[in-house]
Design a protein around this motif. Structure first.
Motif, PDB file in Angstrom:
ATOM      1  N   PHE A 418       0.859  -1.180   0.074  1.00 45.99           N
ATOM      2  CA  PHE A 418       0.021   0.206  -0.022  1.00 45.99           C
ATOM      3  C   PHE A 418       0.647   1.275   0.088  1.00 45.99           C
ATOM      4  CE2 PHE A 418       0.739  -1.215   4.372  1.00 45.99           C
ATOM      5  CZ  PHE A 418       1.042   0.157   4.969  1.00 45.99           C
ATOM      6  N   ASP A 419       0.036   2.277  -0.539  1.00 42.09           N
ATOM      7  CA  ASP A 419       1.144   3.573  -0.689  1.00 42.09           C
ATOM      8  C   ASP A 419       1.539   4.097   0.798  1.00 42.09           C
ATOM      9  OD1 ASP A 419       1.366   3.465  -3.239  1.00 42.09           O
ATOM     10  OD2 ASP A 419      -0.613   4.466  -3.544  1.00 42.09           O
ATOM     11  N   PRO A 421       1.275   6.844   3.410  1.00 38.72           N
ATOM     12  CA  PRO A 421       0.457   8.020   3.792  1.00 38.72           C
ATOM     13  C   PRO A 421       1.307   9.268   3.560  1.00 38.72           C
ATOM     14  CG  PRO A 421      -0.098   6.716   5.438  1.00 38.72           C
ATOM     15  CD  PRO A 421       1.178   6.062   4.727  1.00 38.72           C
ATOM     16  N   VAL A 436      -5.958  -2.587   5.249  1.00 41.97           N
ATOM     17  CA  VAL A 436      -5.838  -2.218   4.050  1.00 41.97           C
ATOM     18  C   VAL A 436      -6.873  -3.027   3.159  1.00 41.97           C
ATOM     19  CG1 VAL A 436      -4.429  -2.758   1.835  1.00 41.97           C
ATOM     20  CG2 VAL A 436      -3.064  -2.274   4.118  1.00 41.97           C
ATOM     21  N   ARG A 447      -2.545  -5.551  -3.540  1.00 44.03           N
ATOM     22  CA  ARG A 447      -2.617  -4.208  -3.336  1.00 44.03           C
ATOM     23  C   ARG A 447      -3.515  -3.570  -2.967  1.00 44.03           C
ATOM     24  NH1 ARG A 447       1.781  -0.667  -5.885  1.00 44.03           N
ATOM     25  NH2 ARG A 447       1.290   1.477  -4.996  1.00 44.03           N
ATOM     26  N   GLY A 448      -3.651  -2.564  -2.139  1.00 40.08           N
ATOM     27  CA  GLY A 448      -4.660  -1.824  -1.735  1.00 40.08           C
ATOM     28  C   GLY A 448      -4.339  -0.521  -1.097  1.00 40.08           C
ATOM     29  N   THR A 449      -5.549   0.000  -0.484  1.00 40.86           N
ATOM     30  CA  THR A 449      -5.355   1.394   0.161  1.00 40.86           C
ATOM     31  C   THR A 449      -5.670   1.085   1.509  1.00 40.86           C
ATOM     32  OG1 THR A 449      -7.794   1.783  -0.296  1.00 40.86           O
ATOM     33  CG2 THR A 449      -6.270   2.535  -2.178  1.00 40.86           C
ATOM     34  N   GLU A 451      -7.038   1.937   5.314  1.00 35.58           N
ATOM     35  CA  GLU A 451      -8.016   2.358   5.752  1.00 35.58           C
ATOM     36  C   GLU A 451      -7.939   2.627   7.174  1.00 35.58           C
ATOM     37  OE1 GLU A 451     -11.663   0.071   3.432  1.00 35.58           O
ATOM     38  OE2 GLU A 451     -10.625  -0.983   5.107  1.00 35.58           O
TER      39      GLU A 451
END
Length: 455
Positions: A418-419, A421, A436, A447-449, A451
């Motif tokens: 994940f990226d 922040p 994520v 791969r995710g974002t 949360e």
């Protein structure tokens, strides 16, 4: 531990080959040398002491050791003027002083039970000159290496040996000959170590043994691994993993503990080695194809959402196409999330090394490539099931390709990216738990974002 004056101020570099037990032993070697006043460096060219912790399970590890040790003679002079070369682990235990024939520049050889003797061996080598080699491969009367000081590679994770050695004597495996017979640690000491680690901020432990399912048989008359899992779960540790597991000893009690202890992660590495009962018998694996498939079904019923990974050997002596097809079909039936696949490596001293086999290498290589493709397909299917899901991730650091992409592992041991922040530093995330949401699933990673908040 009192400093040994001859080592104070010297720099050291440790190179590790092989399994998790070797990784643990390397952490103890680093802790020992730190306690003697040495300083760790990340480049052998800057090191006064180079230590190789070795594995003898496959021939490739021998080749890597001989190559890297030989390359040391081409390096610039060590900072102190003389570079000491030490070889430890399974190859050292197996070959002893004979290693000098393959590695002329080796100064110290210490076996799998002789970690504690390394500092005195190094000092002895400094005192005795450059021509000889000092060797310690004695096994009797040695305590577990976990009593030694440690430099953990990751502050949030710790390897915790619960036993060493193996009683199974699979025909392809060198481990019982270099690690000895099964020897378990007292349960209270294991639990006490985990309690200390929790107090030190460790969030995940991996319990180690050549066959953890046999834990306690030598001490208590019967395996007590399920009980150990429950007691470790009561320490407050966040995550528990364990390896290695032999299918023949995985009990219903252990499966129940895996399901009922919240800290035990829903992932199990359960080496099958072959999907052919005929080959399993030749390997002396003590279970059948049908028995393994039944065990996998019972695991999936007992532990909700469990991910299974495995080891598979291709080209064991006498393997025919029908045996290999049995392996492929077993992989499809189980649906492994991952598999380590290997071409059989003949290990001198093992029963299988005496079996003649005329199967052309090209045939074995082609089978290996077919298996690798199938493993990738099954891993892709397994990870696709996570699309849109929110998974908990223990953050381990930045990915190798980008400092702004973080990497960690899910409870099922999937690699998750994940990226980073905005405004956050990678160091500030290491060892933290996060959630994520998975947006993409590939065979070898999710791969995710990010949360919510980091924990």
């Amino acid at each position: 531990m009192a400093r040994l004056d001859g080592l104070v101020g010297r720099t050291y570099f440790v190179r590790t080959f092989g399994c998790q037990m070797n990784l643990h032993d390397s952490e103890r070697v680093c802790g020992l040398l730190d306690s003697c006043g040495c300083n760790m460096v990340d480049d052998p060219a800057q090191a006064d002491i180079v230590v190789f912790m070795t594995c003898s399970v496959r021939e490739k590890a021998d080749t890597h050791l001989y190559g890297e040790a030989s390359n040391l003679v081409r390096l610039p002079q060590a900072p102190s003027g003389r570079r000491l070369v030490a070889v430890g682990g399974c190859i050292a235990q197996r070959d002893g002083a004979r290693l000098k024939e393959r590695i002329p520049n080796v100064d110290v050889i210490f076996g799998t039970s002789a970690l504690s003797s390394l500092p005195s061996l190094l000092v002895g080598s400094l005192s005795s000159g450059e021509d000889g080699v000092l060797v310690d491969i004695e096994e009797e009367g040695r305590d577990f290496s976990c009593v030694l000081p440690s430099r953990r590679a990751r502050a949030f994770h710790a390897w915790v040996p619960i036993m060493t050695g193996c009683n199974n004597f699979c025909t392809f495996c060198i481990v019982p000959y270099v690690r000895g017979r099964e020897r378990s640690r007292v349960m209270e000491r294991v639990v006490a170590e985990v309690e200390t680690l929790v107090a030190d901020g460790v969030r995940e432990v991996t319990l180690l043994g050549q066959n953890v399912n046999s834990y306690g048989r030598d001490l208590y008359g019967k395996p007590r691994f399920a009980e150990l899992l429950r007691k470790v779960g009561e320490t407050g540790i966040g995550r528990i993993r364990f390896t290695s597991s032999n299918p023949k000893d995985l009990s219903d009690e252990t499966m129940a503990a895996m399901a009922e202890v919240p800290a035990v992660m829903p992932h199990l590495h359960l080496a099958v080695q072959s999907g052919s009962t005929r080959i399993l018998r030749a390997m002396r694996r003590s279970y059948t194809r049908e028995g393994y498939l039944d065990l996998a079904c019972r695991l999936k019923r007992a532990v909700s959402g469990i991910a299974l990974s495995t080891d598979i050997i291709v080209g064991f002596p006498g393997e025919e196409e029908r045996d290999f097809e049995d392996t492929l079909s077993l992989v499809r039936e189980v649906g492994f999330s991952f598999a380590y696949t290997f071409i059989y490596s003949r290990r001198p001293g093992t029963p299988a090394a005496k079996i003649e086999d005329n199967t052309p290498h090209e045939v074995i290589q082609e089978r290996f490539e077919r298996l690798a493709r199938l493993v990738e397909e099954e891993a892709f299917v397994s990870n696709q099931a996570e699309l849109g899901a929110s998974v908990e991730v223990l953050v381990e650091g930045s990915s190798k390709r980008s400092a702004t992409v973080m990497v960690g592992h899910s409870p099922k041991n999937q690699t998750v990216l994940f990226d980073l922040p905005k405004g956050a530093s990678p160091e500030g995330l290491v060892g933290r738990l996060c959630t994520v949401k998975v947006a993409a699933a590939r065979p070898w990673f999710l791969r995710g974002t990010l949360e919510g908040e980091l924990r």
